[in-house]
Design an enzyme around this catalytic site. Structure first.
Site, mmCIF file in Angstrom:
data_model
loop_
_atom_site.group_PDB
_atom_site.id
_atom_site.type_symbol
_atom_site.label_atom_id
_atom_site.label_comp_id
_atom_site.label_asym_id
_atom_site.label_seq_id
_atom_site.Cartn_x
_atom_site.Cartn_y
_atom_site.Cartn_z
ATOM 1 N N LYS A 1 -7.258 -1.017 11.684
ATOM 2 C CA LYS A 1 -6.637 -1.462 10.419
ATOM 3 C C LYS A 1 -5.445 -0.557 10.116
ATOM 4 O O LYS A 1 -4.385 -1.003 9.657
ATOM 5 C CB LYS A 1 -7.673 -1.437 9.294
ATOM 6 N N HIS B 128 -2.334 10.330 -0.791
ATOM 7 C CA HIS B 128 -2.546 8.988 -1.311
ATOM 8 C C HIS B 128 -2.607 8.995 -2.833
ATOM 9 O O HIS B 128 -1.998 8.182 -3.503
ATOM 10 C CB HIS B 128 -3.867 8.481 -0.737
ATOM 11 N N GLU C 142 0.829 -1.223 0.000
ATOM 12 C CA GLU C 142 0.000 0.000 0.000
ATOM 13 C C GLU C 142 0.860 1.268 0.000
ATOM 14 O O GLU C 142 1.731 1.426 0.861
ATOM 15 C CB GLU C 142 -0.908 -0.021 1.244
ATOM 16 N N ASP D 128 4.807 -14.445 11.889
ATOM 17 C CA ASP D 128 3.455 -14.883 11.547
ATOM 18 C C ASP D 128 2.472 -13.732 11.787
ATOM 19 O O ASP D 128 2.033 -13.499 12.914
ATOM 20 C CB ASP D 128 3.137 -16.102 12.433
HETATM 21 C C1 MEV Z 1 -5.931 3.029 5.186
HETATM 22 O O1 MEV Z 1 -5.183 1.895 4.810
HETATM 23 C C2 MEV Z 1 -5.933 3.202 6.688
HETATM 24 C C3 MEV Z 1 -6.852 4.294 7.235
HETATM 25 O O2 MEV Z 1 -8.193 4.063 6.790
HETATM 26 C C4 MEV Z 1 -6.793 4.225 8.740
HETATM 27 C C5 MEV Z 1 -7.782 5.103 9.460
HETATM 28 O O3 MEV Z 1 -8.848 5.390 8.908
HETATM 29 O O4 MEV Z 1 -7.481 5.439 10.625
HETATM 30 C C6 MEV Z 1 -6.457 5.672 6.741
#
Ligand code: MEV
Length: 429
Positions: free
Chosen positions: A269, A383, A82, A285
């Site tokens: 995430k 991004h 990413e 792992d």
């Molecule tokens: C993108 O990979 C991760 C985000 O969505 C995390 C977040 O929203 O805190 C930008």
């Protein structure tokens, strides 16, 4: 590791970066060659790692820079597909560095092995018998894996619970033994599983029940690592946003995640965006770390934010992240996969405990990177600038054309392969 502060690294070519690393770090010619050929994992080695091998699969390896953790500099290898993640981690690490760096700590590396016993005529009696024979069981476990004992670890304790005692279904009534094993610098799956499997006959004898599952628990809540950072607001100033506004935006974002599982999942995430790349780079792992981290985020009964962000009495932004960290620096792929060995070498960590503290620091940095962007200009600007490069490549751009086309796509606010193809055709004319 000399320093993790390498200004302008992102602007260099890959070759320039490697040459610089060769000068300032302990990179040998062979290390450089290995990275350049990007395939030191031979199909032969891969064939010994898993089944049905037909090749290997590559991902980008980048370096997280600027990390100062407990006063020590770390250059952090990150394997991830990413865009923006490595840049964002390095950006935040630089801010935290100016604030004095991350402070971290870790518990002893005690992992858990579970043994499930069913069909006991008297579960209470079985439980007591296991408790009375604790020392015998610990000794038997250690005899099954003496090398971990000679490394200073081994089975240290156990406890036993009865689950669903009142249930009318014999399927759900069970005794569960937890064996607590210090796995030292190993993640420990083989050590733990060998120990719990070896205990099964003795446990059956003691409990007069039948043993079914004998397996480690990935909920490694006795193997925790914690990172903290304290940032004065003036270091957080971003564009037109004051440091106080950014700080407050981050705390509001945290409160959102702490109150709503829909947001918490995305928030977490983002934390794993920092954690997984280091776990993967070091041959660990990542599914085990992921499973443990999400379970830990639910330990109070609802799925919660893994981090905590607050304001201290001086107005500083304070961030904390504590997670189970079932990783190792010996055993498994860490010493088989050549790039994992290399990643550990770049990191310069001396123990699994130290690696676990580096990993949570990256997770904390990554979370702040996301929240800071989300609470200010949003993530799409940065991004899309990076994404536009992938779009240019997908449209057939090569060499210097990639950056030219990518910039044009951003300028025209049309980051599409179709548009990029048009630009490639024009460029070629
Ligand atoms: C993108 O990979 C991760 C985000 O969505 C995390 C977040 O929203 O805190 C930008």
């Amino acid at each position: 590791m000399e320093t993790s502060r390498i200004p302008g690294f992102y602007n260099m070519t890959v070759e320039e970066r490697l040459n610089l690393l060769k000068k300032i770090h302990s990179f040998s010619e062979e290390d450089v060659k290995n990275i350049q050929t990007s395939a030191p994992l031979t199909t032969d080695t891969a064939d010994k790692m898993i089944e049905n091998v037909i090749g290997t699969y590559q991902l980008p390896l980048g370096l997280g820079l600027n990390f100062l953790i407990n006063g020590k500099d770390y250059v952090i290898p990150m394997v991830i597909e990413e865009p923006s993640v490595v840049a964002s981690a390095s950006h935040i690490a630089r801010i935290v560095r100016e604030a004095g760096g991350f402070t971290t700590k870790a518990t002893e590396r005690v992992m858990i092995g579970q043994i499930q016993v069913v069909g006991c005529a008297d579960f209470q009696q079985a439980k007591e018998t296991v408790q009375q024979n604790k020392e015998v069981l610990l000794e038997a476990a250690n005899n099954a894996y003496p090398s971990i004992v000679s490394r200073g670890g081994g089975a240290e304790d156990l406890d036993v619970r009865i689950l669903n005692e009142e249930s009318t279904s014999a399927y759900s009534q069970m005794l569960v033994i937890h064996l607590y094993i210090n796995t030292c610098d190993a993640m420990g799956a083989n050590i733990i599983n060998t120990m719990v499997e070896s205990l099964a006959p003795l446990v059956e004898e003691l409990t007069k029940g039948k043993v079914y599952l004998r397996i480690l628990s990935n909920y490694a809540d006795r193997c925790l690592a914690k990172a903290k950072c304290v940032i004065p607001p003036d270091l957080l100033k971003t564009g037109d946003y004051s440091g106080e506004e950014v700080r407050d935006g981050v705390i509001h974002a945290y409160e959102f995640a702490a109150s709503d599982p829909y947001r918490a999942v995305t928030h977490n995430k983002g934390i794993m965006n920092g954690i997984d790349p280091v776990v993967i780079a070091t041959g660990n792992d990542w599914r085990a770390v992921e499973a443990g981290a999400h379970a830990y985020a639910s330990r109070n009964g609802t799925y919660d934010s893994m981090t905590i962000w607050s304001k201290d009495e001086y107005g500083n932004l304070v961030g904390e992240l504590e997670l189970p960290m079932s990783i190792g620096t010996v055993g498994g792929a860490t010493r088989v996969h050549p790039m994992a060995k290399f990643a550990l070498h770049i990191l310069g960590v001396n123990s699994a405990k130290e690696l676990s503290q580096v990993i949570v620091s990256v997770g904390l940095a990554q979370n702040l990177g996301a929240l800071k962007a989300l609470a200010t200009e949003g993530i799409q600007k940065g991004h899309m600038a990076l994404h536009s490069r992938s779009v240019a490549i997908a449209a057939g751009a090569t060499g210097e054309m990639i950056d030219i086309i990518a910039e044009q796509l951003v300028k025209e606010k049309q980051i599409r392969v179709g548009k990029a193809k048009e630009l490639v055709e024009e460029y070629k004319k």
